[in-house]
Write a protein that holds these residues in place. Sequence first.
Motif, PDB file in Angstrom:
ATOM      1  N   VAL A  83     -19.362 -15.607  43.305  1.00  0.00           N
ATOM      2  CA  VAL A  83     -19.787 -16.781  44.073  1.00  0.00           C
ATOM      3  C   VAL A  83     -18.879 -17.974  43.800  1.00  0.00           C
ATOM      4  N   ALA A  84     -18.732 -18.337  42.522  1.00  0.00           N
ATOM      5  CA  ALA A  84     -17.962 -19.532  42.184  1.00  0.00           C
ATOM      6  C   ALA A  84     -17.582 -19.485  40.713  1.00  0.00           C
ATOM      7  N   ALA A  85     -16.533 -20.240  40.361  1.00  0.00           N
ATOM      8  CA  ALA A  85     -16.090 -20.339  38.973  1.00  0.00           C
ATOM      9  C   ALA A  85     -15.570 -21.741  38.707  1.00  0.00           C
TER      10      ALA A  85
ATOM     11  N   ASP B 247     -28.181 -15.536  51.609  1.00  0.00           N
ATOM     12  CA  ASP B 247     -27.931 -15.979  50.229  1.00  0.00           C
ATOM     13  C   ASP B 247     -28.974 -15.408  49.274  1.00  0.00           C
ATOM     14  N   THR B 248     -29.981 -14.733  49.800  1.00  0.00           N
ATOM     15  CA  THR B 248     -31.010 -14.136  48.956  1.00  0.00           C
ATOM     16  C   THR B 248     -30.393 -13.105  48.017  1.00  0.00           C
ATOM     17  N   ALA B 249     -30.639 -13.283  46.718  1.00  0.00           N
ATOM     18  CA  ALA B 249     -30.034 -12.410  45.713  1.00  0.00           C
ATOM     19  C   ALA B 249     -30.531 -12.826  44.329  1.00  0.00           C
ATOM     20  N   VAL B 250     -30.219 -11.983  43.354  1.00  0.00           N
ATOM     21  CA  VAL B 250     -30.337 -12.396  41.958  1.00  0.00           C
ATOM     22  C   VAL B 250     -29.001 -13.038  41.579  1.00  0.00           C
ATOM     23  N   TYR B 251     -29.070 -14.233  41.046  1.00  0.00           N
ATOM     24  CA  TYR B 251     -27.875 -14.987  40.682  1.00  0.00           C
ATOM     25  C   TYR B 251     -27.686 -14.920  39.164  1.00  0.00           C
ATOM     26  N   TYR B 252     -26.452 -14.604  38.765  1.00  0.00           N
ATOM     27  CA  TYR B 252     -26.089 -14.473  37.361  1.00  0.00           C
ATOM     28  C   TYR B 252     -24.995 -15.472  37.000  1.00  0.00           C
ATOM     29  N   CYS B 253     -25.089 -16.049  35.808  1.00  0.00           N
ATOM     30  CA  CYS B 253     -23.940 -16.790  35.317  1.00  0.00           C
ATOM     31  C   CYS B 253     -23.235 -15.932  34.283  1.00  0.00           C
ATOM     32  N   ALA B 254     -21.953 -16.204  34.101  1.00  0.00           N
ATOM     33  CA  ALA B 254     -21.125 -15.408  33.214  1.00  0.00           C
ATOM     34  C   ALA B 254     -20.046 -16.283  32.602  1.00  0.00           C
ATOM     35  N   ALA B 255     -19.588 -15.883  31.423  1.00  0.00           N
ATOM     36  CA  ALA B 255     -18.561 -16.625  30.695  1.00  0.00           C
ATOM     37  C   ALA B 255     -17.335 -15.748  30.505  1.00  0.00           C
ATOM     38  N   SER B 256     -16.173 -16.349  30.731  1.00  0.00           N
ATOM     39  CA  SER B 256     -14.911 -15.614  30.612  1.00  0.00           C
ATOM     40  C   SER B 256     -13.982 -16.323  29.638  1.00  0.00           C
TER      41      SER B 256
ATOM     42  N   GLY C 129     -18.626 -18.654  35.471  1.00  0.00           N
ATOM     43  CA  GLY C 129     -18.739 -18.196  36.849  1.00  0.00           C
ATOM     44  C   GLY C 129     -20.176 -17.915  37.235  1.00  0.00           C
ATOM     45  N   TRP C 130     -20.428 -17.929  38.519  1.00  0.00           N
ATOM     46  CA  TRP C 130     -21.693 -17.490  39.099  1.00  0.00           C
ATOM     47  C   TRP C 130     -21.413 -16.287  39.990  1.00  0.00           C
ATOM     48  N   PHE C 131     -22.279 -15.301  39.874  1.00  0.00           N
ATOM     49  CA  PHE C 131     -22.221 -14.105  40.704  1.00  0.00           C
ATOM     50  C   PHE C 131     -23.606 -13.875  41.293  1.00  0.00           C
TER      51      PHE C 131
ATOM     52  N   THR D 282     -21.741 -25.914  45.179  1.00  0.00           N
ATOM     53  CA  THR D 282     -20.877 -26.654  44.264  1.00  0.00           C
ATOM     54  C   THR D 282     -21.177 -26.222  42.834  1.00  0.00           C
ATOM     55  N   ILE D 283     -20.141 -25.810  42.130  1.00  0.00           N
ATOM     56  CA  ILE D 283     -20.280 -25.456  40.724  1.00  0.00           C
ATOM     57  C   ILE D 283     -19.811 -26.642  39.878  1.00  0.00           C
ATOM     58  N   SER D 284     -20.524 -26.905  38.800  1.00  0.00           N
ATOM     59  CA  SER D 284     -20.146 -27.984  37.893  1.00  0.00           C
ATOM     60  C   SER D 284     -20.641 -27.634  36.497  1.00  0.00           C
ATOM     61  N   ARG D 285     -20.177 -28.405  35.522  1.00  0.00           N
ATOM     62  CA  ARG D 285     -20.604 -28.158  34.158  1.00  0.00           C
ATOM     63  C   ARG D 285     -20.675 -29.467  33.384  1.00  0.00           C
ATOM     64  N   VAL D 286     -21.558 -29.510  32.392  1.00  0.00           N
ATOM     65  CA  VAL D 286     -21.663 -30.637  31.471  1.00  0.00           C
ATOM     66  C   VAL D 286     -21.508 -30.056  30.074  1.00  0.00           C
ATOM     67  N   ASN D 287     -20.312 -30.166  29.532  1.00  0.00           N
ATOM     68  CA  ASN D 287     -20.022 -29.487  28.270  1.00  0.00           C
ATOM     69  C   ASN D 287     -20.859 -29.976  27.089  1.00  0.00           C
ATOM     70  N   PRO D 288     -21.134 -31.288  26.978  1.00  0.00           N
ATOM     71  CA  PRO D 288     -21.984 -31.703  25.837  1.00  0.00           C
ATOM     72  C   PRO D 288     -23.390 -31.090  25.889  1.00  0.00           C
ATOM     73  N   LYS D 289     -23.805 -30.659  27.063  1.00  0.00           N
ATOM     74  CA  LYS D 289     -25.110 -30.016  27.203  1.00  0.00           C
ATOM     75  C   LYS D 289     -25.003 -28.492  27.244  1.00  0.00           C
ATOM     76  N   ASN D 290     -23.784 -27.973  27.129  1.00  0.00           N
ATOM     77  CA  ASN D 290     -23.579 -26.515  27.190  1.00  0.00           C
ATOM     78  C   ASN D 290     -24.221 -25.903  28.429  1.00  0.00           C
ATOM     79  N   THR D 291     -24.052 -26.569  29.548  1.00  0.00           N
ATOM     80  CA  THR D 291     -24.739 -26.137  30.764  1.00  0.00           C
ATOM     81  C   THR D 291     -23.783 -26.118  31.955  1.00  0.00           C
TER      82      THR D 291
END
Length: 124
Positions: A48-50, A90-99, A35-37, A69-78
Amino acid sequence: QVQLVESGGGLVQAGGSLRLSCAASGRTFNNYRMGWFRQAPGKEREFVAAVTGAGFGTYYADSVKGRFTISRVNPKNTVYLQMNSLKPEDTAVYYCAASSAFGLTPDQARYNYWGQGTQVTVSS
């Protein structure tokens, strides 16, 4: 244990675009929903998105739907967050998180690991 490192933040004019990246450590990246927060000055951190582990399912906050748009590339762990038509709010500190919880969720308490954040500033 998962470590997350965000990058790609910066200063952009309203209407512009940015792409955030979040690199994860570990060999079980695809087991986690990501997710992104964001947290604006003086405000609570908000969802924000998951995206699901395989990347086929997504979920967005109403405030960003159609622009981000949220996306992921698993072989790149990104995981990525493409942000278009940016607004000053939209100004903010953006965090990614894993659930590791089942299903996509905007509930911050269900995210086990967090990055340090990257600053996004949108000028008017």
